[in-house]
Design a protein around this motif. Structure first.
Motif, PDB file in Angstrom:
ATOM      1  N   PHE B   6       0.850  -1.194   0.000  1.00 35.98           N
ATOM      2  CA  PHE B   6       0.000   0.000   0.000  1.00 35.98           C
ATOM      3  C   PHE B   6       0.883   1.240   0.000  1.00 35.98           C
ATOM      4  N   SER B   7       0.392   2.274  -0.643  1.00 35.29           N
ATOM      5  CA  SER B   7       1.211   3.480  -0.771  1.00 35.29           C
ATOM      6  C   SER B   7       1.312   4.211   0.570  1.00 35.29           C
ATOM      7  N   GLN B   8       2.400   4.916   0.766  1.00 38.02           N
ATOM      8  CA  GLN B   8       2.608   5.671   1.999  1.00 38.02           C
ATOM      9  C   GLN B   8       1.501   6.694   2.195  1.00 38.02           C
ATOM     10  N   LYS B   9       1.040   7.257   1.079  1.00 34.38           N
ATOM     11  CA  LYS B   9      -0.024   8.259   1.129  1.00 34.38           C
ATOM     12  C   LYS B   9      -1.261   7.682   1.833  1.00 34.38           C
ATOM     13  N   GLN B 514     -10.731   1.899  14.581  1.00 34.99           N
ATOM     14  CA  GLN B 514     -10.356   0.489  14.669  1.00 34.99           C
ATOM     15  C   GLN B 514      -9.957  -0.062  13.299  1.00 34.99           C
ATOM     16  N   LEU B 515     -10.784   0.218  12.290  1.00 35.08           N
ATOM     17  CA  LEU B 515     -10.509  -0.314  10.951  1.00 35.08           C
ATOM     18  C   LEU B 515      -9.121   0.111  10.468  1.00 35.08           C
ATOM     19  N   PHE B 516      -8.811   1.387  10.665  1.00 35.82           N
ATOM     20  CA  PHE B 516      -7.556   1.882  10.109  1.00 35.82           C
ATOM     21  C   PHE B 516      -6.366   1.612  11.031  1.00 35.82           C
ATOM     22  N   SER B 517      -6.609   1.471  12.326  1.00 31.29           N
ATOM     23  CA  SER B 517      -5.522   1.033  13.213  1.00 31.29           C
ATOM     24  C   SER B 517      -5.085  -0.363  12.782  1.00 31.29           C
ATOM     25  N   THR B 522      -1.384  -4.163  10.704  1.00 32.58           N
ATOM     26  CA  THR B 522      -1.172  -5.436   9.981  1.00 32.58           C
ATOM     27  C   THR B 522      -0.686  -5.212   8.555  1.00 32.58           C
ATOM     28  N   LYS B 523      -0.713  -3.937   8.144  1.00 32.71           N
ATOM     29  CA  LYS B 523      -0.351  -3.601   6.754  1.00 32.71           C
ATOM     30  C   LYS B 523      -1.203  -4.384   5.755  1.00 32.71           C
ATOM     31  N   SER B 524      -2.424  -4.662   6.167  1.00 32.74           N
ATOM     32  CA  SER B 524      -3.325  -5.356   5.233  1.00 32.74           C
ATOM     33  C   SER B 524      -4.749  -4.869   5.467  1.00 32.74           C
ATOM     34  N   ILE B 552      -9.632   6.692   1.276  1.00 28.38           N
ATOM     35  CA  ILE B 552      -8.748   5.603   1.688  1.00 28.38           C
ATOM     36  C   ILE B 552      -9.150   4.303   0.999  1.00 28.38           C
ATOM     37  N   PHE B 553     -10.471   4.050   0.971  1.00 27.36           N
ATOM     38  CA  PHE B 553     -10.928   2.810   0.330  1.00 27.36           C
ATOM     39  C   PHE B 553     -10.629   2.818  -1.175  1.00 27.36           C
ATOM     40  N   LEU B 554     -10.904   3.944  -1.822  1.00 26.80           N
ATOM     41  CA  LEU B 554     -10.656   4.018  -3.262  1.00 26.80           C
ATOM     42  C   LEU B 554      -9.159   3.965  -3.556  1.00 26.80           C
ATOM     43  N   GLY B 555      -8.385   4.603  -2.684  1.00 29.26           N
ATOM     44  CA  GLY B 555      -6.928   4.565  -2.859  1.00 29.26           C
ATOM     45  C   GLY B 555      -6.402   3.146  -2.721  1.00 29.26           C
ATOM     46  N   ALA B 556      -6.956   2.425  -1.759  1.00 33.19           N
ATOM     47  CA  ALA B 556      -6.502   1.044  -1.550  1.00 33.19           C
ATOM     48  C   ALA B 556      -6.831   0.172  -2.764  1.00 33.19           C
ATOM     49  N   ARG B 557      -7.930   0.488  -3.425  1.00 37.71           N
ATOM     50  CA  ARG B 557      -8.310  -0.308  -4.603  1.00 37.71           C
ATOM     51  C   ARG B 557      -7.211  -0.266  -5.662  1.00 37.71           C
TER      52      ARG B 557
END
Lengths: 256, 594
Positions: B6-9, B514-517, B522-524, B552-557
């Motif tokens: 995942f990107s640092q951004k 919680q979701l983003f922690s 976990t880097k996942s 964040i969700f769209l970026g992760a995609r």
């Protein structure tokens, strides 16, 4: 005057090519110099995260815009509006819904539904939740036609998604169904009017009678006991046939 | 899908949300409570009739639910949203008292203690600070001996708070927990007199001083040495023990505006006084006493002279005959220093007894071994309560706590330090000092829709004329119906407003924090979560901080697609590519200049 073209999008031509044809014909009458482009804006590609492929695909659309010398793109789809606003190099989008109040409706349509006993709840598209002028246009059109309307609790800038956005339907249909179910649960009337064919398909999917605003504009006057048009988008073959019909009628309209 | 880069951004955006998301922020009531009792939770359970469960929530933090239910100065109510909005806070303390009366059962008390550490701790004073420290240390497996000068439990809580507010059997019942935990209490032993402080330090591995502030202070106004002038501590202590104060006359003036002053004034009626007056520098609007105490004092006929300070005590033959009061113009100067200014206006009240309820001082029981500051409070590190002597800590009133619940928190704090000392750990090791005391809530959310002002409920009080003549309890407390109604007023303050809006996030977690922690840790990220976002912005609209979860969700995609050979990892998305190809194919597209 800026060079205008009409771009009906994807889901609307797939759903109702007749409405595309009538809209194009009317706009052409008002703007004789108007051109047209029927092509996808690539939002589904962007939405699933194919960033590189999206650039390539949007580039194809950009090339079409440039080829026909477009400066203003009249869009009937809110996703197209967002994508063009963000991505087009030399063109700006103009929503059909904010344009119609400016040019007026065909005289014979004004007040046509003033005796209708149907009450339509207005469902705003979430992708243009902050486009007040567009939302005002929708209300103006309905008022011009003479339909009675109702605002749901979550409306305009606070509107709730129909579950279709973000390509969730194919990824997690269960979530999409719950999202649309929650949306329709807040409606207090049996009839819903939308201005996005995908929103309509979502609603029809959970048995909510909904009409695209162009159904109301160009179609027969809807009464309380009328059934909504069939959910064409649920059958891909018919939808693609419609899209082809839409393309054909646009070509025809442009060549008159 | 494993090992997505995942990107640092994306991590940065997620970190922003984690840092600022209020999903887990304690509501104001809980953060204001120095013991951080989960008020919201037990009020809700009480309202649902789950009294035992509600009490368990209280007992997770405090061993004195009924005591505090009766006498806590409840800082939680001060900051309750219904107080800040409508001046009608939830009767938190009243609800606590009710559930404790209904459901407290020794059989359910948690008697878990740690493995014997072989270490011995002496605690001086069996008030709330000493008791709480004892409990914490027993739970860590240390041997604890409590030294109590009096022959009863409770310290100033017992001898300072009148019986009509806090029946003594309640204290004894709740304090029996100490004995059950294996705390040894030596009553009637005065450190500094029976056992010198340095001797105690030799005999024990660590010492906690929690002996309170039992020395009354008398302001040296003219006439203060007359017969008939007493400090509040002495007055209340004797009344507490004997329900009488023979040295008092029939007309009493209590100087002070806090709860102790109210206790003195109201106790005066109960020992047979005929007239009770009060005076204080503070006006009625700024009296430090709790509102309920002021109201009940007024009902009982205490004559207030709020905003009037004592000028001099009048006497004849050395005995008090009255007091001259002076109207107060201001208490503090522009720098905020205590510098009262008076007008020329004076009034005289004929009294034969004057009680100074103007603060208590800490006695030095260390024979000068520890430095003391204002009011005799021992000089300590405010974060750890450590003194200059290693292994000696101070808690409660002796270190500056003003109310029972604060004393308890300081007792716990001292115990946390003691435990580290006994285990040769750094005193700061692994501590979040904010969580050890009151702090300002970071929860900042709009009032829930359609919130209306509803009046606070009160337990049934005995008639003032009847109650002021005896020491029986004044407040009968709530009925079950009242508790249900009162609990229903609680706004259950929390954020998670995005979770009320977003259908899908609830399938994957509790809140964005919680979701983003989890994501950062976990880097996942679950691809189904990422691909269940409608990108509708409803979460951001609901978020008081406008966090853009969608981005964040769209970026992760994009990162998922990169890691998956250019395709979405969602099986359902296979068709999209064909769909898109057709949407751009010549067969279905056209472009015309017109």
């Amino acid at each position: 005057m800026a060079k205008k073209i009409f771009m009906p999008g994807c889901s609307l031509p797939s759903y109702n090519p007749e409405a595309v044809k009538k809209t194009a014909d009317y706009l052409k009458k008002v703007f004789p110099d108007m051109g047209a482009v029927q092509k996808c804006c690539g939002k589904p590609t962007a939405a699933i995260g194919q960033a590189e492929l999206f650039k390539e695909r949007f580039g194809l659309l950009q090339a079409d815009f440039d080829k026909v010398g477009a400066e203003e793109v009249i869009v009937a789809c809110q996703s197209c509006m967002g994508m063009i606003k963000k991505g087009a190099k030399r063109q700006k989008p103009v929503s059909l819904w904010s344009l119609l109040p400016k040019i007026g409706l065909p005289e014979e349509l004004r007040g046509k539904a003033k005796h209708s006993d149907a009450v339509f709840t207005i469902h705003d598209s979430c992708s243009t939740r902050y486009e007040k002028e567009l939302q005002d246009g929708i209300r103006w059109i309905l008022n011009e036609l003479g339909y009675k309307t109702r605002e749901p609790k979550y409306t305009r800038e606070n509107t709730r998604c129909c579950g279709f956005g973000g390509m969730v339907v194919p990824a997690n249909p269960d979530v999409a169904t719950r999202v649309i179910q929650r949306r329709v649960d807040e409606f207090e009337t049996d009839h819903v009017v939308v201005y996005c064919a995908a929103c309509r398909a979502s609603m029809m999917g959970v048995g909510t009678k909904s009409w695209h605003i162009l159904d109301l504009l160009w179609g027969p006057v809807v009464m309380k006991n009328d059934d909504a048009p069939v959910n064409v988008l649920a059958s891909p073959v018919k939808a693609w046939m419609n899209r082809y019909k839409s393309k054909a009628s646009l070509i025809k309209c442009m060549n008159i | 899908m494993e090992n997505i880069i995942f990107s640092q951004k994306l991590y940065d955006a997620a970190q922003d949300v984690v840092d600022g998301c209020m999903g887990y922020e304690a509501p104001a009531c809980q953060s204001a409570c120095p013991m951080h009792t989960d008020v919201k939770q037990y009020v809700r359970l009480a309202g649902e009739g789950q009294y035992a469960d509600a009490l368990n929530v209280v007992r997770e933090k405090i061993f004195l639910p009924q005591t505090l239910g009766r006498i806590c100065a409840h800082p939680c109510e001060q900051v309750c949203r219904r107080n800040t909005e409508f001046n009608q806070p939830i009767s938190v303390a009243g609800i606590k008292r009710f559930i404790a009366e209904q459901a407290d059962d020794k059989a359910n008390w948690d008697l878990t203690v740690g493995k014997d550490s072989g270490k011995k701790v002496a605690i001086v004073g069996a008030g709330p600070a000493g008791a709480q420290a004892a409990i914490e240390l027993r739970r860590q497996g240390h041997a604890v001996t409590l030294f109590e000068k009096l022959d009863v439990y409770g310290g100033m809580m017992r001898v300072g708070i009148p019986e009509y507010r806090l029946p003594r059997d309640v204290i004894d019942f709740e304090y029996s927990y100490l004995d059950m935990l294996g705390v040894e209490t030596r009553f009637g032993v005065e450190i500094g007199k029976d056992i010198p402080f340095n001797e105690l330090c030799k005999q024990f591995d660590s010492v906690i001083l929690a002996h309170g502030a039992h020395v009354g202070s008398i302001i040296p106004v003219e006439g203060h040495q007359s017969e008939g002038v007493f400090p509040a501590v002495e007055y209340l202590k004797e009344i507490s023990k004997t329900q009488a104060f023979p040295k008092a006359g029939k007309r009493v003036m209590v100087i002070g505006g806090g709860d102790v002053a109210m206790d003195c004034a109201r106790s005066s009626w109960r020992i047979g006084t005929e007239a009770v007056h009060q005076c204080s520098l503070e006006t009625m609007e700024t009296l430090p006493a709790s509102q309920i105490e002021i109201e009940e004092s007024l009902e009982e006929g205490v004559l207030f002279n709020a905003g009037w300070g004592p000028k001099r005590i009048l006497s004849e033959n050395g005995k008090v005959t009255g007091i001259e009061l002076q109207k107060v113009l201001s208490i503090f100067d522009e720098q905020g220093n205590f510098a009262p200014k008076y007008s020329e206006e004076c009034r005289t009240v004929a009294v034969d007894t004057v009680i100074f309820a103007t603060g208590q001082v800490v006695a030095d029981i260390t024979d000068g071994a520890l430095e003391q500051s204002r009011g005799g409070r021992y000089v300590v590190d405010p974060q750890t309560l450590a003194t200059a002597i290693p292994g000696v800590y101070v808690a409660g009133d002796a270190s500056g706590g003003a109310i029972v619940i604060q004393a308890m928190a300081l007792g716990r704090k001292a115990a946390l330090s003691t435990d580290r000392f006994l285990n040769d750990r750094e005193l700061n090791d692994g501590r979040d000092f904010e969580q050890e005391y009151s702090y300002d809530s970071r929860l900042n959310v709009p009032l829930p829709e359609n919130t209306e002002n509803q009046p606070r409920l009160h337990g049934e009080l005995r008639d003032a004329d009847e109650r002021k003549r005896d020491f029986k309890q004044v407040d009968f407390g709530f009925t079950p119906e009242q508790v249900t109604l009162e609990a229903s007023r609680c706004l259950q303050c929390s954020c998670k407003l995005c979770m009320n809006e977003c259908v899908m996030m609830n399938d994957f977690g509790d809140c964005p924090k919680q979701l983003f922690s989890d994501f950062i840790e976990t880097k996942s990220m679950d691809p189904l979560l990422v691909y269940s976002c409608n990108a509708c912005d409803q979460c951001t609209i609901a978020c008081p901080k406008d966090f853009p979860m969608k981005e964040i969700f769209l970026g992760a995609r994009v990162d998922f697609v990169k890691a998956n050979g250019g395709n979405s990892p969602m099986p359902g998305h296979k068709g999209i590519n064909m769909h898109q190809k057709l949407g751009f194919s010549r067969f279905f597209t056209m472009a015309s200049k017109g």
